[in-house]
Design a protein around this motif. Structure first.
Motif, PDB file in Angstrom:
ATOM      1  N   GLY A 159      34.504  29.415  43.521  1.00  0.00           N
ATOM      2  CA  GLY A 159      35.723  30.398  43.899  1.00  0.00           C
ATOM      3  C   GLY A 159      35.929  30.612  45.134  1.00  0.00           C
ATOM      4  N   MET A 160      36.882  30.994  45.423  1.00  0.00           N
ATOM      5  CA  MET A 160      36.969  31.660  46.799  1.00  0.00           C
ATOM      6  C   MET A 160      37.837  33.187  46.863  1.00  0.00           C
ATOM      7  N   VAL A 161      37.398  33.394  48.045  1.00  0.00           N
ATOM      8  CA  VAL A 161      37.609  34.497  48.179  1.00  0.00           C
ATOM      9  C   VAL A 161      38.010  34.342  49.187  1.00  0.00           C
ATOM     10  N   GLY A 162      40.119  35.002  49.448  1.00  0.00           N
ATOM     11  CA  GLY A 162      40.864  34.448  50.631  1.00  0.00           C
ATOM     12  C   GLY A 162      41.639  33.116  50.597  1.00  0.00           C
ATOM     13  N   GLY A 163      42.045  32.439  51.678  1.00  0.00           N
ATOM     14  CA  GLY A 163      42.388  31.022  51.477  1.00  0.00           C
ATOM     15  C   GLY A 163      43.384  30.662  51.277  1.00  0.00           C
TER      16      GLY A 163
ATOM     17  N   PHE B 107      43.020  34.919  45.780  1.00  0.00           N
ATOM     18  CA  PHE B 107      43.063  34.126  47.226  1.00  0.00           C
ATOM     19  C   PHE B 107      44.340  34.642  48.047  1.00  0.00           C
ATOM     20  N   ASP B 108      44.085  36.343  47.611  1.00  0.00           N
ATOM     21  CA  ASP B 108      45.303  37.250  48.687  1.00  0.00           C
ATOM     22  C   ASP B 108      45.755  38.457  47.969  1.00  0.00           C
ATOM     23  N   LEU B 109      45.993  38.711  49.406  1.00  0.00           N
ATOM     24  CA  LEU B 109      45.534  40.617  49.070  1.00  0.00           C
ATOM     25  C   LEU B 109      46.864  41.334  48.674  1.00  0.00           C
ATOM     26  N   GLU B 110      47.951  39.923  48.385  1.00  0.00           N
ATOM     27  CA  GLU B 110      49.495  40.615  47.632  1.00  0.00           C
ATOM     28  C   GLU B 110      49.164  39.462  46.458  1.00  0.00           C
ATOM     29  N   ALA B 111      48.701  40.108  45.254  1.00  0.00           N
ATOM     30  CA  ALA B 111      47.718  39.974  44.047  1.00  0.00           C
ATOM     31  C   ALA B 111      48.492  39.057  43.454  1.00  0.00           C
ATOM     32  N   GLU B 112      50.206  39.024  43.001  1.00  0.00           N
ATOM     33  CA  GLU B 112      51.035  38.188  42.635  1.00  0.00           C
ATOM     34  C   GLU B 112      51.379  37.022  43.544  1.00  0.00           C
TER      35      GLU B 112
ATOM     36  N   SER C 197      43.124  28.814  36.619  1.00  0.00           N
ATOM     37  CA  SER C 197      43.591  29.127  35.724  1.00  0.00           C
ATOM     38  C   SER C 197      44.061  29.968  35.437  1.00  0.00           C
ATOM     39  N   ALA C 198      45.185  31.322  35.441  1.00  0.00           N
ATOM     40  CA  ALA C 198      45.940  32.716  35.802  1.00  0.00           C
ATOM     41  C   ALA C 198      45.015  33.574  35.512  1.00  0.00           C
ATOM     42  N   ASP C 199      44.110  33.547  34.633  1.00  0.00           N
ATOM     43  CA  ASP C 199      42.731  34.698  34.313  1.00  0.00           C
ATOM     44  C   ASP C 199      42.019  34.562  34.840  1.00  0.00           C
ATOM     45  N   ARG C 200      41.986  33.900  35.944  1.00  0.00           N
ATOM     46  CA  ARG C 200      40.688  33.522  36.467  1.00  0.00           C
ATOM     47  C   ARG C 200      41.687  33.654  38.222  1.00  0.00           C
ATOM     48  N   CYS C 201      42.583  34.008  38.279  1.00  0.00           N
ATOM     49  CA  CYS C 201      42.985  34.570  39.763  1.00  0.00           C
ATOM     50  C   CYS C 201      43.039  36.149  39.820  1.00  0.00           C
ATOM     51  N   TYR C 202      42.866  36.924  40.569  1.00  0.00           N
ATOM     52  CA  TYR C 202      41.874  37.511  40.319  1.00  0.00           C
ATOM     53  C   TYR C 202      43.164  38.114  41.887  1.00  0.00           C
ATOM     54  N   GLY C 203      43.266  39.689  41.601  1.00  0.00           N
ATOM     55  CA  GLY C 203      43.381  40.290  43.166  1.00  0.00           C
ATOM     56  C   GLY C 203      43.219  41.191  44.242  1.00  0.00           C
ATOM     57  N   HIS C 204      41.195  41.369  44.012  1.00  0.00           N
ATOM     58  CA  HIS C 204      40.308  41.304  44.736  1.00  0.00           C
ATOM     59  C   HIS C 204      38.986  41.037  44.424  1.00  0.00           C
ATOM     60  N   TYR C 205      38.581  40.676  45.599  1.00  0.00           N
ATOM     61  CA  TYR C 205      37.388  40.075  44.934  1.00  0.00           C
ATOM     62  C   TYR C 205      36.370  41.250  44.507  1.00  0.00           C
ATOM     63  N   LYS C 206      36.204  42.449  44.308  1.00  0.00           N
ATOM     64  CA  LYS C 206      35.488  42.704  43.576  1.00  0.00           C
ATOM     65  C   LYS C 206      35.433  42.600  42.087  1.00  0.00           C
TER      66      LYS C 206
ATOM     67  N   GLY D 251      34.695  40.453  36.762  1.00  0.00           N
ATOM     68  CA  GLY D 251      35.084  38.807  35.885  1.00  0.00           C
ATOM     69  C   GLY D 251      35.103  37.729  36.035  1.00  0.00           C
ATOM     70  N   GLU D 252      34.261  37.757  36.611  1.00  0.00           N
ATOM     71  CA  GLU D 252      33.043  36.536  35.987  1.00  0.00           C
ATOM     72  C   GLU D 252      32.237  36.978  35.885  1.00  0.00           C
ATOM     73  N   ALA D 253      31.481  37.563  35.858  1.00  0.00           N
ATOM     74  CA  ALA D 253      30.245  38.474  35.244  1.00  0.00           C
ATOM     75  C   ALA D 253      29.981  38.360  33.706  1.00  0.00           C
ATOM     76  N   ARG D 254      30.775  38.370  33.412  1.00  0.00           N
ATOM     77  CA  ARG D 254      31.049  38.420  31.335  1.00  0.00           C
ATOM     78  C   ARG D 254      31.440  37.200  31.129  1.00  0.00           C
ATOM     79  N   ARG D 255      31.506  36.341  31.831  1.00  0.00           N
ATOM     80  CA  ARG D 255      31.845  35.200  30.758  1.00  0.00           C
ATOM     81  C   ARG D 255      30.435  34.244  31.761  1.00  0.00           C
ATOM     82  N   GLU D 256      30.480  33.303  30.230  1.00  0.00           N
ATOM     83  CA  GLU D 256      29.557  32.368  30.419  1.00  0.00           C
ATOM     84  C   GLU D 256      29.456  31.149  31.491  1.00  0.00           C
ATOM     85  N   ASP D 257      30.724  30.462  31.824  1.00  0.00           N
ATOM     86  CA  ASP D 257      31.132  29.775  32.452  1.00  0.00           C
ATOM     87  C   ASP D 257      31.381  30.408  34.120  1.00  0.00           C
ATOM     88  N   GLY D 258      30.687  31.709  33.979  1.00  0.00           N
ATOM     89  CA  GLY D 258      31.065  32.388  35.455  1.00  0.00           C
ATOM     90  C   GLY D 258      30.426  31.686  36.661  1.00  0.00           C
TER      91      GLY D 258
END
Length: 390
Positions: free
Chosen positions: A15-19, A46-51, A63-72, A77-84
């Motif tokens: 995964g990426m934070v920023g970029g 990827f961005d401070l602006e979530a959308e 996938s849209a559901d794995r594009c997050y608005g903040h690194y936290k 979110g990834e910790a809840r997945r078996e394929d995180g």
């Protein structure tokens, strides 16, 4: 020679934070990471602006559901997945590196971070301790040291083909900040603000590339003292610098000179390295990455070309294109990401013997870069005084 065959058991979930869309370095990370099938991009903040970040992420295949608005949110979110996600790259402004890295490590995630790694050596030491406790890798994207001829230089030094090293001369300059910052983009604004960039501008932004590459080529040399003279030719950038010269005294008596500048008007951006020994000299530039100048005293100048069988094994092992074709920055980044992936794989398998012999820019490399910056700032703030390297 690297040919794309998978060198680890399976791709790492990455995964990426920023970029994101407005970032300057995100594409370098993605082209490097995904080159050899060792990483699979599964999520991002990827961005401070979530959308905007979500729109960008879906357009590069996340996938849209794995594009997050903040690194936290990403970590939770990834910790809840078996394929995180398993490893996260941090391509954000300097002031965020420490907190994001710490949060990722605490969540059990490997980290690949932009340079300069953090603001202080104390922060580096804390993260190194945490990574060791968690049995995790922290990689640093010194993206120019994947060039094959960098490792040719290191091998030549190791084989004593230069003799005793006497002179280390390095330059990384460009002219893209020669004018004032009126109307400057966000990338310039955060890099020239001490709160977001840290204690340096060009020293940290481009000077650490020079310093780390010199460590790769000359691992046996240690700085004993240095003098740093820095200046902001654009006054609004003070107290940070857009130009600096660093003189260095090494423990074997060698002398070093390093010049970094973003106000070298007309220069499009290039690095130059010259390492002078008692028997011979070598010179390399990223502007001509396929060629290495080798000058033996009393003999004709030789131009060594990447991918040729007369080169050392260390160089040929890092080659991708073969001698007929040009190796570029994307190839260098791919090597860096590959070497970090191999380190992560070895760490997961508990192969400490491999890790002890494996070259990659890790937490130690990031720490030494920050240590060098701290000494440069200490010298500059003392009026460009010679200081003992601590």
């Amino acid at each position: 020679m690297i040919n794309g065959e998978r060198s680890i058991e399976r791709p790492l979930r990455w995964g990426m934070v920023g970029g994101g869309r407005t970032g300057q370095v995100g594409y370098k990370h993605r082209t490097g990471a995904q080159r050899d099938g060792t990483y699979r991009l599964v999520c991002g903040a990827f961005d401070l602006e979530a959308e905007r970040g979500r729109d960008f992420g879906t357009k590069i295949g996340v996938s849209a559901d794995r594009c997050y608005g903040h690194y936290k949110e990403l970590i939770a979110g990834e910790a809840r997945r078996e394929d995180g996600v398993e490893v996260v790259s941090i391509a954000t402004p300097n002031f965020t590196h420490y907190e994001i890295t710490k949060s990722c490590l605490e969540a059990g995630l490997h980290v690949i971070c932009e340079k300069p790694l953090f603001f202080t050596v104390t922060e580096c030491d804390e993260i190194a301790k945490l990574a060791e406790e968690k049995n995790l890798i922290v990689g640093v994207t010194y993206g120019f040291t994947g060039h094959p001829l960098v490792h040719q230089m290191a091998a030549m030094v190791k084989k004593d083909m230069l003799g005793e090293i006497r002179i280390v001369d390095m330059q990384y300059t460009h002219g893209f900040n020669s004018g004032d910052d009126a109307g400057a983009g966000e990338a310039v604004k955060w890099r020239t603000n001490p709160k977001t960039a840290g204690p340096t501008f060009v020293l940290g932004d481009i000077g650490t590339h020079l310093y780390y590459l010199s460590e790769v080529v000359l691992p046996h040399l240690k700085i004993e003292k240095l003098l740093c003279d820095r200046k902001a030719f654009i006054p609004t950038r003070a107290p940070l610098e857009d130009h600096a010269t660093v003189l260095m005294h090494y423990d074997n008596g060698a002398r070093g000179r390093l010049w970094v500048s973003s106000v070298n008007a007309g220069n499009m951006g290039s690095q130059r390295y010259r390492f002078v020994g008692s028997k011979a000299s070598i010179e390399w530039s990223d502007a001509q990455p396929d060629q290495l100048i080798y000058e033996v005293q009393g003999e004709p100048t030789r131009t060594l070309h990447h991918g040729m069988p007369y080169l050392e094994e260390e160089s040929l092992a890092a080659d991708r294109m073969g001698a007929l074709h040009t190796e570029g920055l994307g190839d260098s980044w791919a090597n860096i990401y590959l070497w970090i992936a191999q380190a992560i794989d070895a760490k997961r398998r508990g192969d400490e013997a491999f890790l002890r012999s494996h070259h990659y820019p890790g937490i130690e490399a990031g720490t030494e870069g920050v240590r060098w910056l701290e000494n440069c700032v200490r010298s500059a703030d003392a009026g460009a005084a010679w200081v003992d390297f601590k």
